[in-house]
Scaffold this motif. Structure first.
Motif, PDB file in Angstrom:
ATOM      1  N   PRO A 111      -5.329  10.615  10.984  1.00 43.39           N
ATOM      2  CA  PRO A 111      -5.048  10.713  12.721  1.00 43.39           C
ATOM      3  C   PRO A 111      -5.733   9.521  13.404  1.00 43.39           C
ATOM      4  CG  PRO A 111      -6.509  12.282  11.680  1.00 43.39           C
ATOM      5  CD  PRO A 111      -5.879  11.716  10.496  1.00 43.39           C
ATOM      6  N   VAL A 112      -6.778   9.126  12.507  1.00 42.92           N
ATOM      7  CA  VAL A 112      -7.424   7.964  13.375  1.00 42.92           C
ATOM      8  C   VAL A 112      -6.859   6.693  13.362  1.00 42.92           C
ATOM      9  CG1 VAL A 112      -9.614   9.359  13.382  1.00 42.92           C
ATOM     10  CG2 VAL A 112      -9.346   7.589  11.559  1.00 42.92           C
ATOM     11  N   LEU A 113      -5.864   6.435  12.472  1.00 46.49           N
ATOM     12  CA  LEU A 113      -5.392   4.895  12.138  1.00 46.49           C
ATOM     13  C   LEU A 113      -4.136   4.851  13.143  1.00 46.49           C
ATOM     14  CD1 LEU A 113      -5.741   4.621   8.418  1.00 46.49           C
ATOM     15  CD2 LEU A 113      -7.316   3.705  10.343  1.00 46.49           C
ATOM     16  N   THR A 114      -3.798   3.711  13.439  1.00 48.41           N
ATOM     17  CA  THR A 114      -2.394   3.506  13.989  1.00 48.41           C
ATOM     18  C   THR A 114      -1.280   3.699  13.016  1.00 48.41           C
ATOM     19  OG1 THR A 114      -2.400   1.268  13.733  1.00 48.41           O
ATOM     20  CG2 THR A 114      -3.456   1.996  15.594  1.00 48.41           C
ATOM     21  N   ALA A 115       0.016   3.616  13.452  1.00 47.38           N
ATOM     22  CA  ALA A 115       1.023   3.626  12.712  1.00 47.38           C
ATOM     23  C   ALA A 115       0.793   2.623  11.700  1.00 47.38           C
ATOM     24  CB  ALA A 115       2.278   3.824  13.347  1.00 47.38           C
ATOM     25  N   ARG A 116       0.786   1.335  12.401  1.00 39.62           N
ATOM     26  CA  ARG A 116       0.772   0.150  11.428  1.00 39.62           C
ATOM     27  C   ARG A 116      -0.332   0.317  10.224  1.00 39.62           C
ATOM     28  NH1 ARG A 116       1.859  -4.690  13.454  1.00 39.62           N
ATOM     29  NH2 ARG A 116       1.861  -4.231  15.430  1.00 39.62           N
ATOM     30  N   ASP A 117      -1.349   0.877  10.594  1.00 41.14           N
ATOM     31  CA  ASP A 117      -2.577   0.812   9.714  1.00 41.14           C
ATOM     32  C   ASP A 117      -2.192   1.866   8.638  1.00 41.14           C
ATOM     33  OD1 ASP A 117      -3.917  -1.213  10.771  1.00 41.14           O
ATOM     34  OD2 ASP A 117      -5.119  -0.064  11.972  1.00 41.14           O
ATOM     35  N   ASN A 118      -1.509   3.134   9.139  1.00 45.61           N
ATOM     36  CA  ASN A 118      -1.407   4.091   8.040  1.00 45.61           C
ATOM     37  C   ASN A 118      -0.272   3.407   6.996  1.00 45.61           C
ATOM     38  OD1 ASN A 118      -2.096   7.011   8.263  1.00 45.61           O
ATOM     39  ND2 ASN A 118      -2.094   6.419  10.320  1.00 45.61           N
ATOM     40  N   VAL A 119       0.790   2.773   7.612  1.00 50.65           N
ATOM     41  CA  VAL A 119       1.815   2.038   6.614  1.00 50.65           C
ATOM     42  C   VAL A 119       1.053   1.104   5.543  1.00 50.65           C
ATOM     43  CG1 VAL A 119       3.810   0.386   6.769  1.00 50.65           C
ATOM     44  CG2 VAL A 119       3.823   2.608   8.455  1.00 50.65           C
ATOM     45  N   LEU A 120       0.013   0.349   6.203  1.00 50.08           N
ATOM     46  CA  LEU A 120      -0.464  -0.649   5.383  1.00 50.08           C
ATOM     47  C   LEU A 120      -1.413  -0.045   4.379  1.00 50.08           C
ATOM     48  CD1 LEU A 120      -0.561  -3.548   7.861  1.00 50.08           C
ATOM     49  CD2 LEU A 120       0.927  -3.434   6.052  1.00 50.08           C
ATOM     50  N   SER A 131       4.649  -9.386   2.673  1.00 48.23           N
ATOM     51  CA  SER A 131       4.935 -10.300   3.530  1.00 48.23           C
ATOM     52  C   SER A 131       5.319 -10.038   4.686  1.00 48.23           C
ATOM     53  CB  SER A 131       6.438 -11.156   2.648  1.00 48.23           C
ATOM     54  OG  SER A 131       7.646 -10.366   3.055  1.00 48.23           O
ATOM     55  N   GLN A 132       4.997 -10.600   5.830  1.00 49.29           N
ATOM     56  CA  GLN A 132       5.398 -10.178   7.051  1.00 49.29           C
ATOM     57  C   GLN A 132       6.983  -9.876   7.359  1.00 49.29           C
ATOM     58  OE1 GLN A 132       2.890  -9.626   9.576  1.00 49.29           O
ATOM     59  NE2 GLN A 132       4.710  -8.519  10.630  1.00 49.29           N
ATOM     60  N   GLU A 133       7.644 -10.804   6.478  1.00 46.31           N
ATOM     61  CA  GLU A 133       9.260 -10.470   6.776  1.00 46.31           C
ATOM     62  C   GLU A 133       9.363  -9.122   6.160  1.00 46.31           C
ATOM     63  OE1 GLU A 133      13.302 -12.589   5.061  1.00 46.31           O
ATOM     64  OE2 GLU A 133      11.535 -13.289   4.564  1.00 46.31           O
ATOM     65  N   TRP A 134       8.847  -8.617   5.154  1.00 47.84           N
ATOM     66  CA  TRP A 134       9.271  -7.560   4.416  1.00 47.84           C
ATOM     67  C   TRP A 134       8.801  -6.221   5.455  1.00 47.84           C
ATOM     68  CZ3 TRP A 134      12.650  -4.771   2.200  1.00 47.84           C
ATOM     69  CH2 TRP A 134      12.222  -3.634   1.367  1.00 47.84           C
ATOM     70  N   PHE A 135       7.707  -6.544   6.040  1.00 49.50           N
ATOM     71  CA  PHE A 135       6.969  -5.520   6.828  1.00 49.50           C
ATOM     72  C   PHE A 135       7.978  -5.311   8.052  1.00 49.50           C
ATOM     73  CE2 PHE A 135       4.364  -4.316  10.442  1.00 49.50           C
ATOM     74  CZ  PHE A 135       3.673  -3.079   9.872  1.00 49.50           C
ATOM     75  N   LEU A 169       8.055   3.048   1.373  1.00 53.24           N
ATOM     76  CA  LEU A 169       8.741   1.768   0.867  1.00 53.24           C
ATOM     77  C   LEU A 169       8.236   0.509   0.786  1.00 53.24           C
ATOM     78  CD1 LEU A 169      11.963   2.748   3.153  1.00 53.24           C
ATOM     79  CD2 LEU A 169      11.935   2.472   0.885  1.00 53.24           C
ATOM     80  N   LEU A 170       7.124   0.390   1.623  1.00 55.44           N
ATOM     81  CA  LEU A 170       6.401  -1.293   1.801  1.00 55.44           C
ATOM     82  C   LEU A 170       6.238  -1.628   0.334  1.00 55.44           C
ATOM     83  CD1 LEU A 170       5.938  -2.811   4.164  1.00 55.44           C
ATOM     84  CD2 LEU A 170       3.674  -2.129   4.259  1.00 55.44           C
ATOM     85  N   PRO A 171       5.658  -1.006  -0.573  1.00 53.53           N
ATOM     86  CA  PRO A 171       5.105  -1.656  -1.955  1.00 53.53           C
ATOM     87  C   PRO A 171       6.416  -1.646  -2.990  1.00 53.53           C
ATOM     88  CG  PRO A 171       3.564   0.377  -1.337  1.00 53.53           C
ATOM     89  CD  PRO A 171       5.001   0.335  -0.401  1.00 53.53           C
ATOM     90  N   GLN A 172       7.695  -1.578  -2.231  1.00 50.57           N
ATOM     91  CA  GLN A 172       8.695  -1.605  -3.110  1.00 50.57           C
ATOM     92  C   GLN A 172       8.625  -0.889  -4.534  1.00 50.57           C
ATOM     93  OE1 GLN A 172       9.129  -5.981  -2.096  1.00 50.57           O
ATOM     94  NE2 GLN A 172      11.311  -5.405  -1.996  1.00 50.57           N
ATOM     95  N   PRO A 173       8.366   0.372  -4.602  1.00 51.03           N
ATOM     96  CA  PRO A 173       8.072   1.045  -5.869  1.00 51.03           C
ATOM     97  C   PRO A 173       9.459   1.109  -6.700  1.00 51.03           C
ATOM     98  CG  PRO A 173       8.410   2.599  -3.956  1.00 51.03           C
ATOM     99  CD  PRO A 173       8.359   1.409  -3.419  1.00 51.03           C
TER     100      PRO A 173
END
Length: 261
Positions: A111-120, A131-135, A169-173
């Motif tokens: 709850p204390v992290l932004t959406a961006r920080d939760n995703v990362l 990569s910034q492109e994939w993000f 999705l981000l780590p491409q599992p």
């Protein structure tokens, strides 16, 4: 995208048995289950209550052990096959970090992290970064570009679940396991999340395995694997809501008839 002419497994179970309790209290949650899940496809696991569907998913994901049989996470040329059912805790931890993604009914956002920080967050903890492109592609496809600096409480349930999908999705599992991912969402938000999971499989070749009790949710998948009483009970190719409802009704009737004997 994976060729559809040849079935290439992403993960599989081979004669898997999982037993809880002993004696009169023994329950065979999985009773000799053998099934494979195709790479680059969206597959739903369904069955009546107590059929073993969640137990199977937990075994496939390395969240729960098995009493006998084998569970395998298959390689793709870059990565080797791993027998999940024989892996050490250290190996399983690495697989959950690098090769297995999760989306649960509870969003599990900090709850204390932004959406961006939760995703990362998972990739940062692993010491890696996309990569910034994939993000940008992942968050843009999920409609999160304008919400990345918002905290979870500033977002709707559907938006929070999209953050959870982006995080997976981000780590491409190799495989994303989704356990009732729309259970806490209204119908519109649920449809949006399911559409995203379906497009992830069809457009990027991501493998998605989802446990659900909802025929509408299952209709978004490419294939439904059915369980009953801890055993395989068939499957549905190209499911629709109606075919899933009819099949589940038949499974429930059969189970009730067997229980009454």
């Amino acid at each position: 995208m994976t060729s559809r002419s040849t079935f290439v497994p992403a993960c599989s179970a081979h004669d898997v048995v999982r037993v809880y309790g002993r004696g009169d209290a023994e329950v065979r949650a999985l009773d000799g289950v053998s099934v494979a899940f195709e790479r680059g496809r969206f597959t739903a696991i369904m069955g009546p209550s107590g059929s073993g569907k969640s137990t199977l998913m937990h075994a496939l994901a390395g969240l729960d052990g098995v009493d006998s049989g084998r569970v395998v996470l298959h390689g793709d040329g870059r990565r080797e096959d791993v027998e999940i059912s024989a892996a050490s805790d250290a190996v399983l931890t690495g697989l959950r970090r690098d090769r297995i993604g999760f989306v649960f009914q509870a969003f599990n956002l900090l709850p204390v992290l932004t959406a961006r920080d939760n995703v990362l967050l998972p990739m940062r903890l692993a010491g890696t970064r996309p990569s910034q492109e994939w993000f940008d592609e992942v968050t843009g496809r999920l409609g999160l570009s304008a919400r990345l600096d918002h905290l979870p409480h500033e977002m709707s349930g559907g938006q929070q679940q999209r953050v959870a999908v982006a995080r997976a999705l981000l780590p491409q599992p190799d495989v994303i396991f989704a356990d009732e991912p729309t259970g806490n969402l209204d119908s519109q938000s649920g449809a949006e999340v399911l559409s995203m999971l379906r497009s992830s499989a069809r457009e990027t070749g991501q493998t998605v395995v989802m446990v659900t009790h909802d025929p509408v949710a299952a209709s978004y998948s490419d294939r439904v694997v059915l369980l009953a009483d801890g055993r395989p009970a068939g499957e549905i190719a190209h499911p629709t809501t109606d075919t899933v409802i009819d099949t589940m009704r038949a499974l429930n009737v059969t189970g009730a008839a067997v229980a009454a004997r």
